[in-house]
Motif scaffolding. Structure first.
Motif, mmCIF file in Angstrom:
data_model
loop_
_atom_site.group_PDB
_atom_site.id
_atom_site.type_symbol
_atom_site.label_atom_id
_atom_site.label_comp_id
_atom_site.label_asym_id
_atom_site.label_seq_id
_atom_site.Cartn_x
_atom_site.Cartn_y
_atom_site.Cartn_z
ATOM 1 N N ASN A 294 0.548 -3.584 0.728
ATOM 2 C CA ASN A 294 -0.373 -4.005 1.783
ATOM 3 C C ASN A 294 -1.825 -3.762 1.381
ATOM 4 O OD1 ASN A 294 1.638 -4.954 3.434
ATOM 5 N ND2 ASN A 294 1.943 -2.953 4.436
ATOM 6 N N LYS A 295 -2.049 -2.649 0.716
ATOM 7 C CA LYS A 295 -3.388 -2.328 0.216
ATOM 8 C C LYS A 295 -3.817 -3.382 -0.814
ATOM 9 C CE LYS A 295 -5.085 1.603 -2.336
ATOM 10 N NZ LYS A 295 -4.723 2.989 -2.731
ATOM 11 N N ALA A 296 -2.906 -3.675 -1.756
ATOM 12 C CA ALA A 296 -3.228 -4.629 -2.817
ATOM 13 C C ALA A 296 -3.487 -6.015 -2.228
ATOM 14 C CB ALA A 296 -2.083 -4.691 -3.834
ATOM 15 N N ARG A 297 -2.662 -6.420 -1.254
ATOM 16 C CA ARG A 297 -2.823 -7.752 -0.657
ATOM 17 C C ARG A 297 -4.204 -7.913 -0.038
ATOM 18 N NH1 ARG A 297 3.079 -7.213 1.956
ATOM 19 N NH2 ARG A 297 4.258 -8.314 0.342
ATOM 20 N N LYS A 298 -4.633 -6.880 0.713
ATOM 21 C CA LYS A 298 -5.965 -6.944 1.350
ATOM 22 C C LYS A 298 -7.063 -7.014 0.292
ATOM 23 C CE LYS A 298 -4.843 -4.327 5.443
ATOM 24 N NZ LYS A 298 -4.756 -2.940 5.853
ATOM 25 N N GLN A 299 -6.887 -6.167 -0.724
ATOM 26 C CA GLN A 299 -7.871 -6.068 -1.791
ATOM 27 C C GLN A 299 -8.037 -7.415 -2.520
ATOM 28 O OE1 GLN A 299 -9.710 -3.603 -2.188
ATOM 29 N NE2 GLN A 299 -10.560 -3.784 -4.252
#
Lengths: 432, 432
Positions: free
Chosen positions: B321-326
């Motif tokens: 989820n962190k990577a997707r937002k980033q």
């Protein structure tokens, strides 16, 4: 009569896809699984009890404590391998080879880190061999390498093992025969497992390494191309305490451009951390590196960083010393049990390191996977590796069929004692 | 005249050894290294700042805290891969495919864990293709896969990418042509990068996957063997928030025995932990597994145990989820910068996930590694991947030469903005 249905379409397997067979070890492992209380003197596993669990926990903590270093460890590394691990590998090799002046890195240049030495063996074979090519292997040899050869359609010729390595005389015979019948143009290299050989436990002397390289050089003109010596030193660091293993072929400066060398950190440290390496002649480095790039871009960086840290903190050396003592003790237990429980007719090797030894039975007792003795041993709850697996399909000699590989790597001392006792009983009841 | 010296003996490289060339990316990386303050919009690296350093520290602590679990993690695992990771992989795939009833594991059977999806692509190519065989690839496609094909002497045919995947019409043309000239017997499979394709960012619809499989089935009789669909879903889990990616081909039950699927944990979690996987039709599973055994016995077990633990503790989902937002933020920054700084004549894709997008320049501006524009961009301190690298050597069409791949994976938002601005300036000065 029923109307004939269309036959199902065949798969479209390549030659490699068709040739590649399951390694014999997977058959052995499935036998082992059928009998959960089996004593396995077959597996090539390392000692489970002495794995560096706490030390690895501490190493990963240190690596991942600082976000910048941690990020480096978790990101891609260079295709050739982590720079620090390169440095340490060169240094370790120089020390093992007794080269005090480590400043001269020449023999240890052209280094490539791989997912175990197994992957390196695959890469060098791909880079040098086409179907129909020939490799000379020791008789017997590391049987998983025979699977690699077979899958690539490579033919084997052999030179029998003596107490200090392959027979030079018989190797010369083989080279002569290849020259006479014109096959030498298909010869690519000699593959030699030089330290505590799997399966015999034999260590090759430096003199023999020099003799092999000198012999190969004489036949290069007939071959029409370079002939390489592939030294597989996977077990090198597993010498028992007090035994000083001979230097590697990399110390033979005159032959450096014909030497391929491979080693591993997996067996000495932890098999779950699969990191090995290979050293290549200048002219082979780029081709092998390119093939490795296609395989996987480079070896998992996190594993390399863990090993580099293990070496820097001396955790690696401590682990090695622990393993050496442990394997020496287990080997001694096996040798003692063999002396006690096996009949005099059986000859066995007494290795100075490694994970296995080799027993030769009277010729009338065969040990193959379909033999009465193998089945009786299984019934007695003990598994060994039939020696026949370790002999290449060399059409120029009959395959010996009365030998066995006995591993002391993963079994406990009491399992070793019990296992050898049972094997001995089964054997004695079959003696003439 | 001097007496002629003996020419040095040649290397004995195999066909693969001779054919394998360095991947174009290594040339790009060496260009990058010459200019340390270069803004690289070329590298396929993932975002360095968001790597799960602290989380991995905690996971390894937990794994190695208990000596028994720790020992399992540091020992060899099964050749097919860790059992827990198998279970989690099947479950994740079922969820992604919207299969509520996970009890039916059939579509996700025959799973093999590999050192990245790259290794799986190598294995399936080895298992199915001989030199001279043909693979149909998307135009453009993942350029490292082109290196694998080239090293094995495999010929490419192509089908151009449209907004929802490869053109079915053009694919049919290609299959027709292969049938007419008798080459279809050499065709083995279609290779498709289906989610946020590298390099175009395009996602293939389920309808197109079905259409490709249906088309392939029609041509199997002419081919004389099965024709497979190899779905490379490496970027699948890197969808931007709110975008629901279509199901995989594994949901097309009628075609299950013609589908090869590969995915990876490396890109979503950490590239230094190289673990990917592949799913195979029943009849290909054993051949590919045997080849994997020869490569390395199995994927490094410690890495697999880390990933299994990451999934169980939801660390993996959090990281995703962190990577997707980033990546969504960085992609948006690139799209905005392109809209601001690039001339209207340039078309670019707006992906819904992944790590890169694709720009098409006016035809009179070429972007190749020897082009004036590429050199001028380097002089301006920006590196991109020339689009030509991603087009196969297909003799039946001219290779496009005015495209570029722009990665937003590893560069920061400000680097992206600055890099696109500089590329735009360099471009505008060249407009007619």
């Amino acid at each position: 009569m029923m109307k004939r249905q269309n036959a199902p379409l065949p798969d479209a397997l390549s030659a490699i896809g068709q040739r590649t067979t399951p390694p014999p070890i997977s058959w052995l492992m499935s036998e082992a699984l059928k009998q959960p209380d089996l004593i396995s003197l077959a597996a090539g596993f390392t000692d489970n009890q002495s794995l560096p669990v706490a030390a690895t926990k501490e190493l990963t903590r240190q690596i991942l404590e600082h976000s910048q270093h941690g990020r480096q460890a978790l990101q891609y590394g260079p295709g050739v391998g982590n720079e620090r691990l390169h440095h340490h590998t060169r240094k370790i090799l120089a020390e093992l080879d007794g080269r005090l002046n480590f400043q001269d890195q020449t023999p240890y240049n052209n280094l490539l880190i791989t997912h175990g030495s197994q992957q390196f063996l695959y890469l060098i074979t791909e880079a040098l061999c086409d179907p129909g090519d020939i490799i000379i292997v020791e008789d017997p040899t590391y049987f998983v390498y025979l699977s690699i050869m077979q899958s690539h359609g490579i033919e084997a010729r052999t030179a029998p093992m003596e107490e200090d390595g392959a027979s030079i005389e018989r190797l010369e015979d083989t080279l002569e025969r290849l020259t006479r019948n014109g096959e030498i143009k298909r010869l690519k290299f000699i593959y030699s497992v030089t330290y505590f050989q799997n399966p015999t436990g034999i260590t090759t002397s430096l003199e023999k390494k020099r003799a092999v390289l000198s012999l190969l050089r004489r036949y290069e003109k007939s071959a029409g191309h370079r002939l390489y010596y592939v030294e597989d030193a996977a077990y090198r660091e597993l010498n028992f305490p007090k035994y000083n293993a001979p230097p590697s072929s990399l110390t033979l400066d005159d032959y450096r451009d014909r030497i391929v060398y491979t080693g591993t950190y997996s067996k000495p440290f932890a098999t779950g951390i699969r990191v090995g390496f290979g050293i290549l002649p200048e002219s082979l480095y780029t081709p092998v590196l390119n093939i490795k790039g296609n395989h996987d871009f480079g070896t998992a960086h996190f594993l390399q960083v863990i090993l580099a840290a293990a070496i820097e903190t001396k955790v690696y050396t401590k682990q090695l010393n622990k393993a050496r003592k442990q394997y020496a003790k287990k080997c001694q237990a096996m040798v003692d049990a063999l002396a006690t429980h096996f009949p005099e007719e059986v000859h066995f090797s007494i290795p100075d390191g490694g994970l296995c030894l080799w027993a030769t039975l009277p010729k009338y007792i065969t040990t193959g996977p379909k033999s009465q003795y193998f089945r009786a041993s299984l019934d007695a709850g003990v598994l060994y590796v039939p020696g026949a697996f370790a002999f290449a399909d060399d059409p120029t000699r009959k395959k010996p069929n009365s030998t066995m590989r006995l591993s002391f790597g993963s079994a406990s001392v009491s399992q070793i004692q019990e296992g050898i006792e049972r094997l001995g009983k089964t054997l004695k009841s079959r003696l003439r």
